[in-house]
Enzyme design. Structure first.
Site, PDB file in Angstrom:
ATOM      1  N   LYS A  78       0.848  -1.199   0.000  1.00 26.47           N
ATOM      2  CA  LYS A  78       0.000   0.000   0.000  1.00 26.47           C
ATOM      3  C   LYS A  78       0.881   1.246   0.000  1.00 26.47           C
ATOM      4  O   LYS A  78       1.754   1.392   0.875  1.00 26.47           O
ATOM      5  CB  LYS A  78      -0.833   0.023   1.274  1.00 26.47           C
ATOM      6  CG  LYS A  78      -2.238  -0.520   1.116  1.00 26.47           C
ATOM      7  CD  LYS A  78      -2.924  -0.386   2.464  1.00 26.47           C
ATOM      8  CE  LYS A  78      -4.390  -0.468   2.387  1.00 26.47           C
ATOM      9  NZ  LYS A  78      -5.003  -0.316   3.708  1.00 26.47           N
TER      10      LYS A  78
HETATM   11  C1  E4P Z   1      -8.522   0.105   3.398  1.00 24.39           C
HETATM   12  O1  E4P Z   1      -7.575  -0.441   2.876  1.00 24.39           O
HETATM   13  C2  E4P Z   1      -8.449   0.817   4.682  1.00 24.39           C
HETATM   14  O2  E4P Z   1      -7.708   0.039   5.566  1.00 24.39           O
HETATM   15  C3  E4P Z   1      -9.791   1.014   5.339  1.00 24.39           C
HETATM   16  O3  E4P Z   1     -10.863   0.594   4.534  1.00 24.39           O
HETATM   17  C4  E4P Z   1      -9.986   2.328   6.012  1.00 24.39           C
HETATM   18  O4  E4P Z   1     -11.269   2.387   6.588  1.00 24.39           O
HETATM   19  P1  E4P Z   1     -11.711   3.463   7.689  1.00 24.39           P
HETATM   20  O5  E4P Z   1     -12.028   4.731   6.991  1.00 24.39           O
HETATM   21  O6  E4P Z   1     -12.928   2.865   8.329  1.00 24.39           O
HETATM   22  O7  E4P Z   1     -10.548   3.604   8.635  1.00 24.39           O
END
Ligand code: E4P
Length: 219
Positions: free
Chosen positions: A83
């Site tokens: 990521k």
């Molecule tokens: C995705 O890869 C993220 O980890 C995640 O969906 C973030 O979600 P949030 O906005 O609930 O923290």
């Protein structure tokens, strides 16, 4: 649509994966903080459970640092996807790692133009954050519609990974809009199975079965 779990909880991953094999997992620093465990160790454990892309997040802000971290994560298992954030440095890192065969998940996408750029940089997964857009009064799922159209218009191969999902309605909507993947918390995944009429139906069948046994005994 593929279903990923958005968690660093090995226990939750095991439970979900036993019901229907998961297509993948996404993690981030906040999720690993919640578990309070070593990141690399946790990722290793997850790769033993789930046979699909498992996203590990870099924390450097410069491309060089992201590439360095990404290469280390990528050594863990062939299913690890790196990521990087949707920034100019993130996109540089995306191009460099993609060239060397490491797959990238571009995270923190909040606009169609950012999604276009991530696809042009060759990202494997593109992660629009729906819930966080809803939080600031925008309609997060609109972004999925826009991304689907743009990626289809130009034949981009990047997969749309709907992220920051907060509800079962989000899951339904992104599935109808053609997202390739939805990543969701365990709580939302569990709710997908539920309907009050299913529970009522089971109860009625069990009650009727018990009545039948009673009636048969009387005869
Ligand atoms: C995705 O890869 C993220 O980890 C995640 O969906 C973030 O979600 P949030 O906005 O609930 O923290």
């Amino acid at each position: 649509m593929k279903i990923f779990l958005d968690t660093a909880s090995v226990e939750d991953i095991k439970i979900a994966n036993d019901i229907i094999p998961l297509d993948g997992v996404t993690t981030n620093p906040t999720l690993i903080l919640k578990e309070g465990k070593d990141y690399v160790k946790t990722l290793k454990e997850i790769t033993k459970i789930v046979n699909g892309p498992i996203s590990a997040e870099t924390i450097s802000l410069d491309a060089e640092g992201m590439v360095k971290e990404g290469k280390e994560f990528a050594k863990i298992h062939k299913n690890i996807v790196i990521k990087v954030p949707m920034t100019p440095e993130g996109m540089k890192a995306c191009r460099i790692m993609t060239k060397s065969g490491i797959r990238i998940n571009t995270t923190l996408i909040f606009s169609a133009n950012q999604a276009l750029l991530a696809a042009k940089a060759g990202t494997y997964l593109a992660s629009p954050f729906l819930g966080r857009l809803d939080d600031i009064g925008e309609k997060g799922t609109e972004l999925i519609k826009e991304m689907r159209q743009i990626y289809d218009n130009y034949g981009f191969k990047s997969q749309i990974l709907a992220a920051s999902i907060r509800s079962t309605d989000h899951v339904k909507e992104v599935a109808m809009m053609g997202a390739d993947i939805a990543t969701m918390p365990f709580k939302v995944y569990e709710q997908l199975f539920k309907h009050k009429l299913t529970d009522e139906g089971i109860k009625q069948f069990l009650d009727d079965w018990a009545k039948l046994q009673k009636d048969l005994k009387k005869k």
